[in-house]
Design a protein around this motif. Structure first.
Motif, short mmCIF file in Angstrom:
data_model
loop_
_atom_site.label_atom_id
_atom_site.label_comp_id
_atom_site.label_asym_id
_atom_site.label_seq_id
_atom_site.Cartn_x
_atom_site.Cartn_y
_atom_site.Cartn_z
N TYR A 1 -11.00 4.96 2.39
CA TYR A 1 -11.49 5.03 3.77
C TYR A 1 -12.79 5.81 3.86
O TYR A 1 -12.94 6.88 3.26
CB TYR A 1 -10.42 5.60 4.70
N GLN B 1 -5.15 5.87 9.89
CA GLN B 1 -5.26 5.38 8.52
C GLN B 1 -3.96 4.73 8.04
O GLN B 1 -3.99 3.70 7.37
CB GLN B 1 -5.67 6.51 7.59
N ARG C 1 0.82 -1.21 0.00
CA ARG C 1 0.00 0.00 0.00
C ARG C 1 0.85 1.26 0.00
O ARG C 1 1.86 1.33 0.71
CB ARG C 1 -0.93 0.03 1.23
N THR D 1 -12.28 -1.96 0.51
CA THR D 1 -11.35 -2.61 -0.41
C THR D 1 -11.98 -2.62 -1.80
O THR D 1 -12.92 -3.38 -2.06
CB THR D 1 -11.04 -4.04 0.05
N VAL E 1 -3.77 4.26 -1.21
CA VAL E 1 -4.52 4.62 0.00
C VAL E 1 -4.72 6.13 -0.06
O VAL E 1 -3.78 6.90 0.16
CB VAL E 1 -3.77 4.24 1.30
N SER F 1 -3.93 0.72 7.28
CA SER F 1 -3.66 0.27 5.91
C SER F 1 -2.32 -0.44 5.79
O SER F 1 -2.11 -1.21 4.85
CB SER F 1 -3.67 1.47 4.95
N TRP G 1 -11.24 -3.56 4.69
CA TRP G 1 -9.85 -4.00 4.85
C TRP G 1 -9.63 -4.58 6.25
O TRP G 1 -9.78 -3.88 7.24
CB TRP G 1 -8.92 -2.82 4.59
N LEU H 1 -7.63 1.33 -1.23
CA LEU H 1 -8.27 1.27 0.08
C LEU H 1 -8.87 2.65 0.26
O LEU H 1 -8.16 3.64 0.44
CB LEU H 1 -7.26 0.97 1.20
N GLY I 1 -11.43 0.97 5.85
CA GLY I 1 -10.99 1.00 4.45
C GLY I 1 -11.85 0.10 3.59
O GLY I 1 -11.86 -1.12 3.76
#
Length: 566
Positions: free
Chosen positions: A223, A127, A87, A235, A113, A131, A433, A221, A233
């Motif tokens: 959020y 976050q 990520r 996906t 992300v 992630s 996620w 991802l 997150g």
């Protein structure tokens, strides 16, 4: 008898809404033409090479430029040892580096992300940790926030860019103004960070290895805003985003039977690309259609935004109710030439009828309202683009999409009955996620996503949102939906903005409280109450009115009722 009053019990099964589709509209999307977003970008950059792709602060990247720049970012990331599925966080507003970095990450086979650059250190840390991001691209204006938390995360590569990095010689002046005159860059220290220009220089000497990406692999991802609890997150796979792009591409076609198709579509990109609405509608759609995206770094600076708009003949304008409202209150906006405006897309929050009607009067273009969430990539429904009517609904399910209204037990309700809007389609996320518990709460055994939004469906297949479950106000056992109260209040000439919430009341359990921002200083509490008496049944009328100079909003411009509740 209206469609709502009929309440048939059997039409809820099957895609009965297809009868309301534009003539010739496909019921489903075709198999995806590309295995990944990176493959789409490569194909479109070759096809539209000489066309402008993105413009920011007077500097334009052609599709050829965009291809080369995103390829450098991708090659550099691979050279750092980042592997498929890793990520990479992106924390910047709408500047040229944003799409270059986002699509560079995807071309490298990695996962994006998206991070709101205005996050507090606490929100950012959550976050990044959640992630597991290994790299981060950030605009220097927000590097101070990163510096406070990065040591407690898995991030090992921090790339810092400046406002002027991709603007050529003009960039030196822009950086001087941003740093020294406007003082928009707080002091920061990130030992070992890599300047963006170094990434581009090193990437130019690297080689991009083809990424083995399949449609089911994770692309983003995304959020959620955390309005229902801790930020999670969503996906989103390559197939999710590509499917939604194909759905919107199909949906847009009928408008060109009414309005001439321009040689190249010009998109206004005022909503931030870290927001799913802009990411799909501007980013992906713009690339897929060979469009030109005019990036607006700060849409809150309305005078500068309007000045920028004056330089282009704009065709597609995605926005939110609050943005449309703010722009129309700028006298220079009303002087702009909107003769080529083909589509105004409203999303993110309910578009209020008074705002939509005023927009159509000024621009000559109707606001077409759609609906979606981060979890649906985002668009699930939309009104017909070939209709000038403002329906006050979120429209019809897109091709390949099913919508059902269900009760708390998961039972499908009859048409006209109010329940939770549930969505199934190729654009629905793979899950949250690393949160199978949260995924299980929102995904039904038969593949529907429970949106948390409350609404009903008409016999024609149009869905009307009445509110989010938790925003509902309960007055003496009656449900009051804030959107309805707000729409009524907004039709009063002296009201600029408003928001309704429920407050405790010893007589009725809860009472309606309305927060109002005045457009006319002469407006009084008595005026607002009299207007509501004339337009709302007793239990829906605000018991309390509070005037404010402004209302709390998210960084996308959505009014935050939760902040008003305190």
């Amino acid at each position: 008898m209206s469609a709502i009053e009929q309440k048939p019990s059997t039409e809820a099964s099957g895609r009965f809404w297809l009868a309301s589709y534009p003539e010739g509209m496909a019921q489903t999307i075709a198999p995806l033409g590309h295995s990944s977003i990176g493959a789409l970008v490569e194909s479109c950059c070759a096809r539209f090479a000489e066309r402008p792709a993105f413009t920011s602060m007077g500097k334009t990247l052609t599709f050829r430029d965009f291809d080369a720049a995103s390829k450098k970012v991708a090659a550099w990331l691979q050279a750092q040892g980042l592997a498929k599925g890793d990520r990479v966080a992106v924390m910047m507003p709408n500047i040229l580096q944003n799409p270059v970095v986002i699509f560079g990450i995807l071309r490298a086979g990695l996962v994006v992300v998206n991070v709101n650059p205005l996050y507090t250190p606490r929100e950012l840390e959550h976050q990044l940790k959640d992630s597991g991001a290994k790299a981060l691209f950030v605009l220097e204006n927000f590097a101070g926030t990163v510096a406070q938390v990065v040591s407690r995360t898995a991030v090992r590569h921090v790339v810092v860019t400046t406002m002027g990095d991709m603007l050529g010689l003009k960039g030196l002046i822009v950086n001087l103004v941003v740093r020294k005159i406007k003082k928009l860059v707080p002091a920061w220290s990130l030992p070992g960070h890599i300047p963006f220009k170094q990434v581009m220089a090193e990437g130019a000497h690297g080689t991009l290895k083809p990424a083995d990406i399949s449609p089911g692999d994770t692309a983003f991802l995304q959020y959620t805003g955390g309005t229902t609890g801790i930020s999670k997150g969503a996906t989103l796979t390559h197939a999710n985003l590509l499917s939604n792009m194909e759905q919107i591409k199909l949906w847009i076609e009928p408008v060109f039977r009414l309005k001439k198709r321009p040689e190249q579509l010009v998109f206004v990109c005022a909503l931030p690309l870290y927001h799913i609405f802009a990411l799909t509608v501007n980013g992906l759609m713009g690339i897929a259609l060979g469009g030109h995206n005019v990036l607006i770094a700060n849409p809150r600076d309305i005078p500068a935004f309007v000045k920028e708009l004056g330089k282009y003949r704009v065709h597609i304008f995605p926005g939110l109710n609050t943005l449309f409202n703010a722009m129309m209150n700028n006298p220079d906006f009303q002087k702009l030439d909107f003769s080529e405006l083909v589509l105004t897309l409203g999303g993110g929050m309910a578009v209020q009828r008074p705002v939509a009607e005023r927009w159509q009067k000024i621009t000559g273009c109707a606001v077409t309202e759609g609906y979606g969430l981060s979890e649906t990539s985002p668009v699930a429904t939309a009104n017909r683009f070939d209709s000038p009517d403002f329906t006050g609904t979120i429209g019809l399910p897109l091709p390949s999409t099913d919508i059902e209204i269900r009760d708390d037990e998961g039972k499908t309700l009859a048409l006209g009955e109010v329940g939770e809007i549930c969505i199934r389609g190729p654009q629905v996320m793979a899950g949250y996620w690393q949160r199978p518990d949260e995924t299980a709460k929102v995904m039904t055994p038969d593949g529907f996503f429970r949106s948390g939004d409350v609404g009903f469906m008409t016999a024609q297949g149009y869905t009307k949102i009445v509110d989010r479950k938790k925003d509902m106000i309960l007055v003496s056992g009656f449900n009051v939906f804030p959107n309805e109260v707000e729409e009524v209040a907004m039709s009063l000439a002296g009201v600029l903005e408003c928001a309704a919430i429920g407050v405790p009341d010893e007589h009725s359990g809860e009472a309606v409280k309305l927060f109002v921002v005045k457009k006319d200083d002469a407006l009084t509490e008595a005026d607002v109450k009299a207007h509501c008496v004339a337009n709302l049944t007793n239990y829906k009328r605000p018991k309390f009115i509070e005037f404010r100079t402004e209302l709390p909003k998210s960084n996308v411009g959505k009014i935050l009722r939760k902040d008003l509740r305190g």
